[in-house]
Design a protein around this motif. Structure first.
Motif, PDB file in Angstrom:
ATOM      1  N   GLY A   1       6.865  14.337  57.572  1.00  0.00           N
ATOM      2  CA  GLY A   1       5.721  14.977  56.936  1.00  0.00           C
ATOM      3  C   GLY A   1       4.497  15.051  57.823  1.00  0.00           C
ATOM      4  O   GLY A   1       3.362  15.113  57.337  1.00  0.00           O
TER       5      GLY A   1
ATOM      6  N   TYR B   1       5.557  22.772  54.903  1.00  0.00           N
ATOM      7  CA  TYR B   1       4.650  22.286  53.862  1.00  0.00           C
ATOM      8  C   TYR B   1       3.841  23.447  53.315  1.00  0.00           C
ATOM      9  O   TYR B   1       3.222  24.196  54.086  1.00  0.00           O
ATOM     10  CB  TYR B   1       3.716  21.204  54.414  1.00  0.00           C
ATOM     11  CG  TYR B   1       2.737  20.666  53.393  1.00  0.00           C
ATOM     12  CD1 TYR B   1       3.185  19.928  52.297  1.00  0.00           C
ATOM     13  CD2 TYR B   1       1.373  20.903  53.502  1.00  0.00           C
ATOM     14  CE1 TYR B   1       2.303  19.442  51.351  1.00  0.00           C
ATOM     15  CE2 TYR B   1       0.480  20.412  52.576  1.00  0.00           C
ATOM     16  CZ  TYR B   1       0.944  19.686  51.488  1.00  0.00           C
ATOM     17  OH  TYR B   1       0.067  19.210  50.556  1.00  0.00           O
TER      18      TYR B   1
ATOM     19  N   ASP C   1      -2.213  14.440  46.876  1.00  0.00           N
ATOM     20  CA  ASP C   1      -1.223  15.379  47.406  1.00  0.00           C
ATOM     21  C   ASP C   1      -1.253  15.339  48.928  1.00  0.00           C
ATOM     22  O   ASP C   1      -2.323  15.253  49.545  1.00  0.00           O
ATOM     23  CB  ASP C   1      -1.529  16.799  46.932  1.00  0.00           C
ATOM     24  CG  ASP C   1      -1.242  17.000  45.456  1.00  0.00           C
ATOM     25  OD1 ASP C   1      -0.626  16.105  44.847  1.00  0.00           O
ATOM     26  OD2 ASP C   1      -1.628  18.050  44.914  1.00  0.00           O
TER      27      ASP C   1
ATOM     28  N   SER D   1       1.468  16.142  52.733  1.00  0.00           N
ATOM     29  CA  SER D   1       2.744  16.577  53.309  1.00  0.00           C
ATOM     30  C   SER D   1       3.678  15.408  53.575  1.00  0.00           C
ATOM     31  O   SER D   1       4.823  15.615  54.003  1.00  0.00           O
ATOM     32  CB  SER D   1       2.478  17.314  54.635  1.00  0.00           C
ATOM     33  OG  SER D   1       1.929  16.415  55.600  1.00  0.00           O
TER      34      SER D   1
ATOM     35  N   ASP E   1       6.434  12.885  53.565  1.00  0.00           N
ATOM     36  CA  ASP E   1       7.758  12.987  52.961  1.00  0.00           C
ATOM     37  C   ASP E   1       8.288  11.587  52.645  1.00  0.00           C
ATOM     38  O   ASP E   1       8.941  10.947  53.467  1.00  0.00           O
ATOM     39  CB  ASP E   1       8.708  13.723  53.909  1.00  0.00           C
ATOM     40  CG  ASP E   1       9.980  14.182  53.225  1.00  0.00           C
ATOM     41  OD1 ASP E   1      10.454  13.460  52.327  1.00  0.00           O
ATOM     42  OD2 ASP E   1      10.495  15.256  53.585  1.00  0.00           O
TER      43      ASP E   1
ATOM     44  N   ASP F   1       6.152  14.661  45.469  1.00  0.00           N
ATOM     45  CA  ASP F   1       5.991  15.716  46.470  1.00  0.00           C
ATOM     46  C   ASP F   1       5.402  16.973  45.849  1.00  0.00           C
ATOM     47  O   ASP F   1       6.011  17.585  44.959  1.00  0.00           O
ATOM     48  CB  ASP F   1       7.359  16.030  47.083  1.00  0.00           C
ATOM     49  CG  ASP F   1       7.257  16.891  48.326  1.00  0.00           C
ATOM     50  OD1 ASP F   1       6.227  17.551  48.508  1.00  0.00           O
ATOM     51  OD2 ASP F   1       8.227  16.897  49.110  1.00  0.00           O
TER      52      ASP F   1
ATOM     53  N   ASP G   1       5.210  19.783  47.115  1.00  0.00           N
ATOM     54  CA  ASP G   1       5.831  20.954  47.722  1.00  0.00           C
ATOM     55  C   ASP G   1       7.091  21.391  46.975  1.00  0.00           C
ATOM     56  O   ASP G   1       7.766  22.318  47.415  1.00  0.00           O
ATOM     57  CB  ASP G   1       6.189  20.641  49.175  1.00  0.00           C
ATOM     58  CG  ASP G   1       5.831  21.783  50.116  1.00  0.00           C
ATOM     59  OD1 ASP G   1       5.010  22.622  49.730  1.00  0.00           O
ATOM     60  OD2 ASP G   1       6.375  21.822  51.224  1.00  0.00           O
ATOM     61  N   LYS G   2       7.424  20.712  45.871  1.00  0.00           N
ATOM     62  CA  LYS G   2       8.616  21.037  45.097  1.00  0.00           C
ATOM     63  C   LYS G   2       8.226  21.290  43.650  1.00  0.00           C
ATOM     64  O   LYS G   2       7.126  20.928  43.216  1.00  0.00           O
ATOM     65  CB  LYS G   2       9.623  19.880  45.180  1.00  0.00           C
ATOM     66  CG  LYS G   2      10.062  19.542  46.597  1.00  0.00           C
ATOM     67  CD  LYS G   2      10.938  18.297  46.632  1.00  0.00           C
ATOM     68  CE  LYS G   2      11.346  17.948  48.065  1.00  0.00           C
ATOM     69  NZ  LYS G   2      12.111  16.686  48.146  1.00  0.00           N
TER      70      LYS G   2
ATOM     71  N   SER H   1      10.660  17.378  42.115  1.00  0.00           N
ATOM     72  CA  SER H   1       9.734  16.421  42.716  1.00  0.00           C
ATOM     73  C   SER H   1       9.807  15.074  42.012  1.00  0.00           C
ATOM     74  O   SER H   1       9.852  14.020  42.654  1.00  0.00           O
ATOM     75  CB  SER H   1       8.310  16.975  42.649  1.00  0.00           C
ATOM     76  OG  SER H   1       7.386  16.045  43.146  1.00  0.00           O
TER      77      SER H   1
ATOM     78  N   TRP I   1      11.225  11.627  43.632  1.00  0.00           N
ATOM     79  CA  TRP I   1      10.320  10.481  43.709  1.00  0.00           C
ATOM     80  C   TRP I   1      10.941   9.249  43.065  1.00  0.00           C
ATOM     81  O   TRP I   1      10.909   8.154  43.631  1.00  0.00           O
ATOM     82  CB  TRP I   1       8.995  10.847  43.040  1.00  0.00           C
ATOM     83  CG  TRP I   1       7.970   9.759  43.036  1.00  0.00           C
ATOM     84  CD1 TRP I   1       7.204   9.345  44.088  1.00  0.00           C
ATOM     85  CD2 TRP I   1       7.598   8.944  41.925  1.00  0.00           C
ATOM     86  NE1 TRP I   1       6.368   8.320  43.695  1.00  0.00           N
ATOM     87  CE2 TRP I   1       6.582   8.064  42.375  1.00  0.00           C
ATOM     88  CE3 TRP I   1       7.994   8.881  40.588  1.00  0.00           C
ATOM     89  CZ2 TRP I   1       5.990   7.127  41.539  1.00  0.00           C
ATOM     90  CZ3 TRP I   1       7.400   7.942  39.753  1.00  0.00           C
ATOM     91  CH2 TRP I   1       6.410   7.079  40.228  1.00  0.00           C
TER      92      TRP I   1
END
Length: 739
Positions: free
Chosen positions: A107, A161, A434, A436, A438, A575, A577-578, A583, A587
């Motif tokens: 990330g 991202y 929030d 990037s 990962d 995340d 980004d999903k 997400s 997680w």
């Protein structure tokens, strides 16, 4: 009904009507039980599907079996080095394991990917991805492969991202080593890098700046970026983007500037200092910024900014947090000469920087990674507890430092787990974390490290011999090594336990030594505790410590507290980004696997250190950690700050006033940057080449302390053992080669 959604519909109908499908009356308790049962079954099924998906992806990404693991030789490289295609030792990893480690993103987003692969070097039309440029900064060149199509060096990778592609660092960039000998090279997975990250970043800054100013260079750059047909569609978009990211890199370099005497050179980085500064940059709020700016004075002792100028500079900025764009706007406004703006010169801008940030002036060697997953405490001063979610938090902090894109922002919405766990539950406006970063891949990377083993000296000698290299200097004298084993037990083993490198249930217990006892340079440990900064929205929140309950984070607080809260917030944030379901499941899976796969249990620190107290809750961090020395031969230079070039030199004393001039002492200065190995002294050669000059007289560079073999440092028991003579030093050194 045959599907889950149908079951839910019927169960909900039963709750509303208290009747089953046949119209018979049923109890609410029975209906609720059915609903809970189906919810549990559904969550379990989704978890299993998610696990299956993860392992399928993991298998697919492990199919990069490029010959020689993609390693590339160099002809007449930096400092005159030439070496054939690097060889690999038996460290428990297959070729696909190594390539996966090199190419798995965590990330990190240094700049747009298309910019990096299209950028020319300063004063040249050759790209920055060229192997000679990479080699100059001691990163390791690679051939192109399935998961590295542009042939980026080890540890450089494409990351996606929010719809954009970025180039960033993986763990491997700083934790893959190489040893050269007689024209051959040995790659060491998990070994300390010799990289000069700071030099690279400044070179990239100059290259981007020149591209913006040189019309011919700029046109070539635009053409390359647009030809990739990826994230940019027009020349104007390219120039706007390049301007922004040139400013980002320049700001990072300016924030983390150090005085000349504190420059890192090769093989070192003040990672904690830089992580601390990135966190401070992203948590500061406008109210605190106003207070900081009003306190900055110039050479005459008078304020450099008026109240009106401060108001204009901060106009329209968020109350809770100053995000990336706003911080860059703050800097540009401070330098602007437009009406109402202060138009600060470079010297005054540095004064502002010093008011916001701490100088990252305590560089340390990149630590080696084998046995890290089996260690109870990690980092040079044992700052990170490795139990539970500790590895996930530790790695999250690392990505914050190496260019994770931090889209932290304020929100007045309802419950937010990241805000709750970071102590902001009572705040009206809360930070949302929030980014990037990962988390899922960080968990996988930590898991992969469990199978990494330390490199063996005898394996290295055998590999070199197979290439026709004369390895007579690599032969281990068994009689000397046996005598050295006894010396090791007497002089070293109280702190550096001996472990079996491939024992699956091994535990690496860190033995802490307080600063006064170990005597090595204190700066890194001191900075970790004493550096402070403005806490933003964490002000007046509570944070648990290891002794006495909770502490209140004040407006101007230890940065270790601010980093801890921020890291908790990031780890608790799925995340962005999903989609929300993917997400959330990702997680949950990451946290579950991090807990269940981590076999390290919470424990007290071992060793001789000052205990934490309610008055000084970070006392125990004013210490340095000893760990097992397996593979130590491949990790030069030595001590936490890299101030001793070879193991033989480490067994010598520092020259003191009154010592005879004809004695043997640790070198006061030496060169760093060459990978040619010295198997006699065990370390890299450090004379007669034009590398970085390491001066042990500079602040943070002291080579004092840890003089057990020289009879200058007391054992943990308090006993000072007699100094070893030269024969005994060579015997101990011979045993160290066998670890």
């Amino acid at each position: 009904m045959s599907n889950g959604s149908g079951v839910y519909i019927h169960v909900l109908r039963e709750i509303l009507t208290n009747k089953n499908r046949d119209g018979q009356a049923i109890t609410f308790k029975r209906t609720l039980w059915r609903l809970l049962k189906w919810l549990v079954v559904t969550i379990l099924v989704l978890f299993l599907l998610s696990s299956f998906y993860v392992y399928v992806v993991k298998w697919a990404e492990s199919r990069d079996d490029l010959q020689d693991r993609g390693a590339k030789g160099i002809e007449n490289g930096w400092l005159g080095e030439t070496y054939a295609t690097p060889l690999y030792l038996e460290q428990g990893w297959s070729a696909s394991d190594s390539l996966w480690f090199y190419n798995t993103t965590q990330g990190s987003g240094l700049m747009p990917y298309d910019f990096f692969v299209s950028l020319e070097q300063e004063g040249s039309e050759t790209l920055v991805t060229d192997s000679s440029f990479i080699d100059h900064f001691r990163y390791l060149p690679q051939h192109a492969s399935k998961f590295n199509p542009d042939g980026l060096p080890v540890g450089f990778v494409r990351d996606e991202y929010q719809g954009g592609d970025y180039v960033g660092f993986t763990c491997a960039a700083c934790h893959t080593g190489q040893v050269n000998y007689s024209g051959q090279a040995l790659r060491i997975d998990g070994g300390p890098s010799m990289a000069d990250m700071v030099g690279l970043l400044h070179a990239l800054e100059r290259a981007m700046d020149e591209t913006l100013k040189d019309s011919a260079k700029q046109k070539r750059f635009i053409d390359r970026v647009l030809a990739r047909n990826n994230d940019f569609d027009t020349p104007d978009e390219v120039i706007v983007g390049l301007t922004k990211w040139a400013n980002v890199v320049e700001l990072y370099n300016t924030v983390n500037h150090v005085k000349k005497s504190s420059r890192y050179g090769y093989a070192r980085l003040d990672a904690f200092g830089r992580i601390y500064n990135r966190v401070l940059q992203h948590v500061i709020n406008s109210e605190q910024a106003a207070g900081i700016l009003s306190s900055v004075v110039g050479a005459t002792g008078e304020r450099i900014l008026t109240d009106a100028e401060i108001k204009n500079v901060l106009a329209g900025m968020n109350k809770t947090i100053m995000n990336d764009d706003q911080f860059y706007l703050l800097v540009s406004r401070l330098q602007s000469k437009e009406p109402g703006m202060p138009g600060l010169n470079q010297r005054d801008m540095l004064r502002v920087r010093n008011a916001f940030f701490n100088e990252p002036d305590a560089p340390v060697s990149y630590p080696f990674l084998w046995d890290i997953a089996q260690s109870d405490y990690v980092q040079w001063n044992g700052l990170a507890n490795n139990a539970g979610l500790g590895p996930l938090g530790r790695n999250t902090g690392e990505v914050i430092g190496v260019f994770g894109i931090l889209d932290w922002k304020e929100s007045d919405a309802g419950f937010n787990l990241g805000a709750y766990l970071s102590g902001q539950q009572r705040k009206q406006n809360k930070m949302v974390f929030d980014s990037s970063i990962d988390l899922h891949n960080l968990g996988l990377l930590e898991s992969r490290l469990k199978s990494l083993q330390s490199p063996l000296w005898v394996d290295a000698a055998e590999k070199l011999a197979q290439q026709g290299v004369d390895v007579s200097d690599w032969a281990i004298d068994a009689e000397k090594a046996d005598k050295g084993r006894l010396l090791y037990q007497e002089y070293c083993q109280a702190c550096h336990e001996v472990i079996q490198r491939d024992n699956w249930d091994r535990l690496m217990v860190a033995k802490m030594s307080k600063l006064e006892a170990i005597g090595t340079d204190p700066k890194m440990a001191m900075n970790s505790v004493t550096y402070k900064g403005y806490s933003g929205n964490f002000e007046d929140t509570l944070q648990s410590v290891d002794v006495g309950g909770d502490v209140v984070i004040e407006e101007y607080a230890p940065v270790v507290q601010i980093l801890t809260s921020a890291t908790k917030g990031v780890v608790a944030t799925p995340d962005p980004d999903k989609n929300w379901l993917e997400s959330l499941l990702d997680w949950i899976y990451t946290l579950f696997m991090s807990f269940t796969e981590n076999k390290i249990k919470p424990s007290l620190k071992a060793g001789n250190y000052e205990p934490d107290t309610t008055a000084n809750p970070y006392n125990s961090l004013l210490a340095y950690k000893a760990r097992s020395l397996n593979g130590i031969w491949a990790t030069a230079p030595y001590l936490h700050n890299g101030s001793v070039p070879t193991l033989y030199d480490l067994l010598l004393p520092v020259k003191r006033e009154g010592d005879p001039d004809d004695g043997e002492y640790r070198p006061d200065s030496f060169k760093v940057g060459k990978r040619e190995f010295d198997p006699v002294k065990v370390g890299f050669v450090y004379e007669n080449f034009d590398g970085f000059e390491f001066n042990t007289a500079n602040e943070g560079n002291s080579n004092w302390g840890h003089e057990y073999a020289a009879g200058k440092t007391a054992q943990p028991s308090g006993e000072v053992l007699p100094a070893l003579d030269k024969q005994e030093r060579l015997e101990l050194l011979e045993f160290l080669k066998t670890l």
